[in-house]
Design an enzyme around this catalytic site. Structure first.
Site, PDB file in Angstrom:
ATOM      1  N   HIS A  64       0.837  -1.199   0.000  1.00 39.89           N
ATOM      2  CA  HIS A  64       0.000   0.000   0.000  1.00 39.89           C
ATOM      3  C   HIS A  64       0.874   1.253   0.000  1.00 39.89           C
ATOM      4  CE1 HIS A  64      -2.845   2.830   2.187  1.00 39.89           C
ATOM      5  NE2 HIS A  64      -3.558   2.448   1.149  1.00 39.89           N
ATOM      6  N   HIS A 106      -1.110  10.293  -3.071  1.00 43.34           N
ATOM      7  CA  HIS A 106      -2.401   9.936  -2.490  1.00 43.34           C
ATOM      8  C   HIS A 106      -3.337  11.129  -2.403  1.00 43.34           C
ATOM      9  CE1 HIS A 106      -5.379   9.291   0.715  1.00 43.34           C
ATOM     10  NE2 HIS A 106      -5.451   8.088   0.180  1.00 43.34           N
ATOM     11  N   GLU A 178      -4.773   2.959  -8.477  1.00 40.94           N
ATOM     12  CA  GLU A 178      -6.076   3.523  -8.098  1.00 40.94           C
ATOM     13  C   GLU A 178      -6.317   4.854  -8.781  1.00 40.94           C
ATOM     14  OE1 GLU A 178      -6.859   4.103  -3.899  1.00 40.94           O
ATOM     15  OE2 GLU A 178      -8.799   5.028  -4.341  1.00 40.94           O
TER      16      GLU A 178
END
Ligand code: G3P
Ligand code: CA
Length: 333
Positions: A64, A106, A178
């Site tokens: 992650h 992110h 993502e």
């Protein structure tokens, strides 16, 4: 910043062949499934494309934001450490810059993880160009936040384009990308498909798909599925709200190969309901080894973790094949 590798058509064809072969041997196989499971699906909506059965490849270790427990997230330091720790996938969150480049970050704003000139390294990344961002130091925040793990070299970590990551790591690892904010950043899907076509891995990977795309946005995933039906997609499920019910899973199975729920939502019932639809379950984000073991007992097919070394150490004691995915009927058959 590396040059494009290979042609669009070759990468596309190779990936399609790999996934189709995996499907024929796995979810889509009709006659040689050795588990005795019924090919009958409990749903009325059949999948329209081959989908890769993650469950036959053991548990996927998804790093992650890289090995982000030990090094600044989404930097070369965190990604390289994740590879060294045995991650199957590097997870990337992507944001679109003002000049249309995908960068790995992110947050939609730079302030938490970037240091440097305020004009370039604070505020929304969507208002900066890649040239602006080259001056940002992406590691000093980690040294400030984690003095016990601080390393002087982290302050020289730079913000990376997704294309650079794909070029730099190539076939050495796999990618679990993502799409963070497709609604606020129109053009993101186009940009992602373009980067994958020009920089995506070329290797034939018989174990796991080399690239997976994940999103909370079902709309973005459906768009991608329409344009690149061979690309494995994962529907993320937020912690707020409830776990998807059967009808929701039926809808997800139309375009995705797995769900990525917040770990709090994962129950044996959810894993089994997903498996009935040939959807793997990849919970996020798990750090504690006993919590990892509990989820592995539920037969999840992958875990997002900031500590890939912890999960990798646990896996030899776990079954290599979760074995929950039944044979899947082909569309129209
Ligand atoms: O992508 C799975 C998980 O990472 C989603 O949460 O906020 O860490 O991107 P976030
Ligand atoms: Ca993420």
């Amino acid at each position: 910043m590396g040059a494009a590798r290979g042609s669009v058509s070759r990468a596309t064809v190779v990936l399609a062949l790999v996934l189709a072969a995996g499907w024929l041997a796995g979810c889509g196989g009709s006659g040689d499934d050795d588990r005795g499971s019924s090919p009958v699906r409990s749903t009325t909506t059949e999948p329209t494309v081959p989908a890769r059965d993650f469950s036959r490849a053991g548990v996927a270790v998804i790093a992650h934001r890289g090995a982000s427990a030990y090094a600044p997230e989404h930097t070369t330091a965190a990604y390289t450490l994740a590879v060294e720790q045995g991650a199957d996938y590097l997870e990337q969150d992507v944001q679109l810059t003002a000049d249309g480049e995908l960068v790995v970050l992110h947050d939609p704003v730079l302030d938490r993880t970037a240091r440097g000139p305020a004009a370039s390294c604070t505020g929304p990344v969507s208002e900066k160009t890649v040239a602006d961002l080259t001056s940002c130091d992406m590691g000093s925040w980690f040294n400030e936040a984690h003095p016990d793990l601080a390393e002087a070299t982290f302050s020289s970590q730079r913000l990376l384009r997704l294309a650079d990551v794909l070029d730099d790591y190539g076939d050495e690892v796999r990618y679990y990308i993502e799409i963070k904010a497709p609604d606020e950043q129109p053009g993101m899907v186009d940009a992602l498909l373009e980067v994958l076509a020009e920089h995506g891995p070329e290797a034939d990977d018989p174990v796991l798909p080399p690239v997976v795309v994940q999103s909370f946005s079902a709309e973005a995933l459906r768009q991608i599925h329409e344009r690149r039906p061979e690309l494995p997609l994962v529907q993320l499920i937020p912690a707020v709200g409830t776990a998807p019910d059967g009808a929701a899973l039926d809808g997800i199975a139309e375009y995705a190969v797995a769900i990525g729920p917040a770990k709090e939502l994962v129950t044996r019932e959810l894993v089994e309901a997903a498996a009935e639809r040939c959807l793997d379950v990849h919970p996020y984000t798990v750090e504690d080894s006993s919590e990892m073991a509990g989820l592995l007992d539920l037969r999840v097919g992958g875990l997002f973790t900031n500590s890939p070394d912890v999960l990798r150490r646990l896996l030899p004691e776990q079954p290599l094949d979760t074995g929950l995915c039944p044979a899947r009927a082909t569309a129209g058959s």
